[in-house]
Design a protein around this motif. Structure first.
Motif, mmCIF file in Angstrom:
data_model
loop_
_atom_site.group_PDB
_atom_site.id
_atom_site.type_symbol
_atom_site.label_atom_id
_atom_site.label_comp_id
_atom_site.label_asym_id
_atom_site.label_seq_id
_atom_site.Cartn_x
_atom_site.Cartn_y
_atom_site.Cartn_z
ATOM 1 N N GLY A 116 9.226 12.912 8.793
ATOM 2 C CA GLY A 116 7.901 13.319 9.239
ATOM 3 C C GLY A 116 6.759 12.783 8.418
ATOM 4 O O GLY A 116 5.633 13.283 8.519
ATOM 5 N N CYS A 117 7.014 11.763 7.596
ATOM 6 C CA CYS A 117 5.939 11.133 6.822
ATOM 7 C C CYS A 117 5.221 10.093 7.677
ATOM 8 O O CYS A 117 5.853 9.372 8.447
ATOM 9 N N LEU A 118 3.907 10.009 7.531
ATOM 10 C CA LEU A 118 3.104 9.025 8.253
ATOM 11 C C LEU A 118 2.559 7.991 7.283
ATOM 12 O O LEU A 118 1.995 8.340 6.244
ATOM 13 N N PHE A 119 2.708 6.714 7.649
ATOM 14 C CA PHE A 119 2.158 5.596 6.890
ATOM 15 C C PHE A 119 1.250 4.790 7.812
ATOM 16 O O PHE A 119 1.544 4.627 9.000
ATOM 17 N N THR A 120 0.143 4.262 7.259
ATOM 18 C CA THR A 120 -0.739 3.399 8.037
ATOM 19 C C THR A 120 -1.136 2.187 7.212
ATOM 20 O O THR A 120 -1.128 2.228 5.982
ATOM 21 N N CYS A 121 -1.501 1.123 7.906
ATOM 22 C CA CYS A 121 -2.009 -0.073 7.231
ATOM 23 C C CYS A 121 -2.881 -0.857 8.207
ATOM 24 O O CYS A 121 -2.930 -0.560 9.395
ATOM 25 N N GLY A 122 -3.566 -1.878 7.668
ATOM 26 C CA GLY A 122 -4.437 -2.711 8.489
ATOM 27 C C GLY A 122 -5.899 -2.396 8.265
ATOM 28 O O GLY A 122 -6.308 -1.948 7.183
ATOM 29 N N ASP A 123 -6.693 -2.616 9.300
ATOM 30 C CA ASP A 123 -8.137 -2.415 9.224
ATOM 31 C C ASP A 123 -8.466 -0.929 9.099
ATOM 32 O O ASP A 123 -8.029 -0.118 9.912
ATOM 33 N N GLY A 124 -9.242 -0.591 8.094
ATOM 34 C CA GLY A 124 -9.639 0.810 7.906
ATOM 35 C C GLY A 124 -11.128 1.013 7.949
ATOM 36 O O GLY A 124 -11.621 2.072 7.547
ATOM 37 N N SER A 125 -11.862 0.023 8.462
ATOM 38 C CA SER A 125 -13.322 0.042 8.372
ATOM 39 C C SER A 125 -13.981 1.143 9.197
ATOM 40 O O SER A 125 -15.170 1.425 9.027
ATOM 41 N N HIS A 150 5.113 17.882 9.366
ATOM 42 C CA HIS A 150 6.115 16.974 9.922
ATOM 43 C C HIS A 150 5.484 16.234 11.097
ATOM 44 O O HIS A 150 5.291 16.801 12.169
ATOM 45 N N VAL A 151 5.139 14.973 10.873
ATOM 46 C CA VAL A 151 4.545 14.160 11.929
ATOM 47 C C VAL A 151 5.635 13.709 12.891
ATOM 48 O O VAL A 151 6.700 13.234 12.473
ATOM 49 N N ALA A 152 5.373 13.859 14.193
ATOM 50 C CA ALA A 152 6.324 13.430 15.218
ATOM 51 C C ALA A 152 5.949 12.071 15.791
ATOM 52 O O ALA A 152 6.819 11.232 16.040
#
Length: 385
Positions: A116-125, A150-152
């Motif tokens: 349930g972990c969330l990861f993000t990447c890329g443009d964050g502007s 817990h992210v689904a």
């Protein structure tokens, strides 16, 4: 023993095709060019895909992640900013996690682990990575707001993101990023952008089982088959800053969003289109209302069954920026809409206003399953023989 092993390998074999816009390497063909007819790829072990503006994320059955295509904002997650990657490359920073769900936006990406972990990447502007700032990242970074949740699912749109939590009726859907058209759903007031997740309003007594995002649109499906939309208004109705339930007796099992339209599939395998434009299949709103003699609001009048399917049951749907794809129970893939880059897979760059069958040069009628995925101007098909 040798024969049974062959049968096992056959059952696990998956076939992958791509077509459409390819000048950023997003087709996985190792060429920087568009393809007007489907190209079979040699990528193995892929169990599902997510397609964005010009990049692709692939998830394997072992929970590993591959990505390719445009990487100019770090959206590929490889730890570097590159114009394009022509072939699938592992996102190695996630190797210690079993990833179960991925999403690709215009220039950002999201990854959800089995824990349930969330990861993000890329443009964050626009704050669409959810890290409390407007920085961009070339490697996936855990979203700390959800470390005790817990992210689904995660859904990445043009410049915003949605998150669905598991096992919670209260505070179950969150939005962050650009909100200028109401696509965050966190307030009836106009919001330019936010960089930390905030609760989407209106689902206090509704169990949501799926979220979608594309362009400036957002959508959610409830456990009882109701479709909610918010953000930029589809043809026929205004922008909505809070989720609105579609006024329909139909019960939907899947919904996908384009830039100007949406597709929704029922449990009986019927497909309906919401919105549309000059490339779509809808009549104008006035004609639809007259034909159906509707007394309900325009939100239902704007929903029309996709024609030309001859009562054939549909098993999957996908939408790009302005094109649509579906799979019939007989294994046929049909496309329509904008075709400038060959994303319809019909051998030309023409548009189509109704579904046309795509030839893969392979008989899919006996396939165990076929799934379709769309980026902004390209298409993928994944089949299990």
């Amino acid at each position: 023993m040798e024969e049974s092993e062959k049968e096992k390998n056959k059952s696990e074999r998956l076939l992958l095709w791509s077509w459409g816009a390819g000048t950023d390497g997003q087709l996985g063909t190792e060429r920087l060019q568009d393809q007007q007819i489907p190209q079979q790829l040699s990528i193995s072990s892929v169990s599902s895909l997510a397609c964005g503006g010009a990049h692709v994320i692939a998830l394997t059955s072992a929970g590993k992640v591959l990505s390719w295509g445009r990487g100019s904002s770090g959206q590929l997650g490889h730890g570097e900013v590159v114009n394009n990657v022509l072939y699938p490359k592992a996102v190695t920073s996630l190797d210690n996690y079993f990833i179960t769900h991925v999403s690709a936006g215009w220039s950002h990406s999201g990854f959800v682990s089995d824990k349930g972990c969330l990861f993000t990447c890329g443009d964050g502007s626009f704050g669409q990575l959810g890290h409390g700032d407007y920085a961009s990242h070339s490697s996936p970074v855990i979203v700390s707001s959800f470390v005790d949740q817990h992210v689904a699912q995660v859904a990445c749109g043009m410049r915003h993101s949605l998150v669905l939590l598991k096992g919670s009726l209260s505070n179950q859907v969150y939005g962050f990023g650009s909100g200028k058209r109401g696509q965050l759903g966190v307030s009836k007031d106009k919001i330019k952008y936010i960089n930390l997740p905030e609760v989407v309003n209106g689902f206090e007594d509704v169990e949501i089982v799926g979220v979608s995002a594309n362009g400036d649109h957002s959508a959610a499906l409830s456990v009882d088959g109701n479709l909610y939309t918010w953000g930029r208004g589809f043809k026929g109705f205004e922008d909505s800053h809070l989720p609105q339930c579609l006024n329909s007796t139909l019960k939907f099992t899947k919904a996908t969003l384009g830039w100007n339209h949406a597709l929704a599939m029922t449990g009986e395998g019927e497909v309906y289109m919401l919105g549309g434009n000059h490339l779509g299949v809808l009549s104008d709103l006035h004609t639809v209302r007259q034909a159906k003699q509707l007394t309900v609001d325009s939100r239902e009048a704007n929903l029309e069954k996709v024609p030309g399917l001859d009562e054939t049951k549909i098993t999957d749907i996908a939408t790009g920026a302005e094109h649509s794809v579906l799979v019939t129970e007989n294994g046929e893939i049909k496309t329509w809409g904008w075709g400038e880059h060959g994303q319809l897979g019909l051998g030309d760059d023409g548009d189509r206003i109704s579904p046309v069958t795509v030839s893969l040069g392979y008989d899919l009628s006996e396939a165990a399953s076929t799934k379709v995925y769309c980026g902004s101007g390209f298409t993928f098909a994944l089949t299990k023989p």
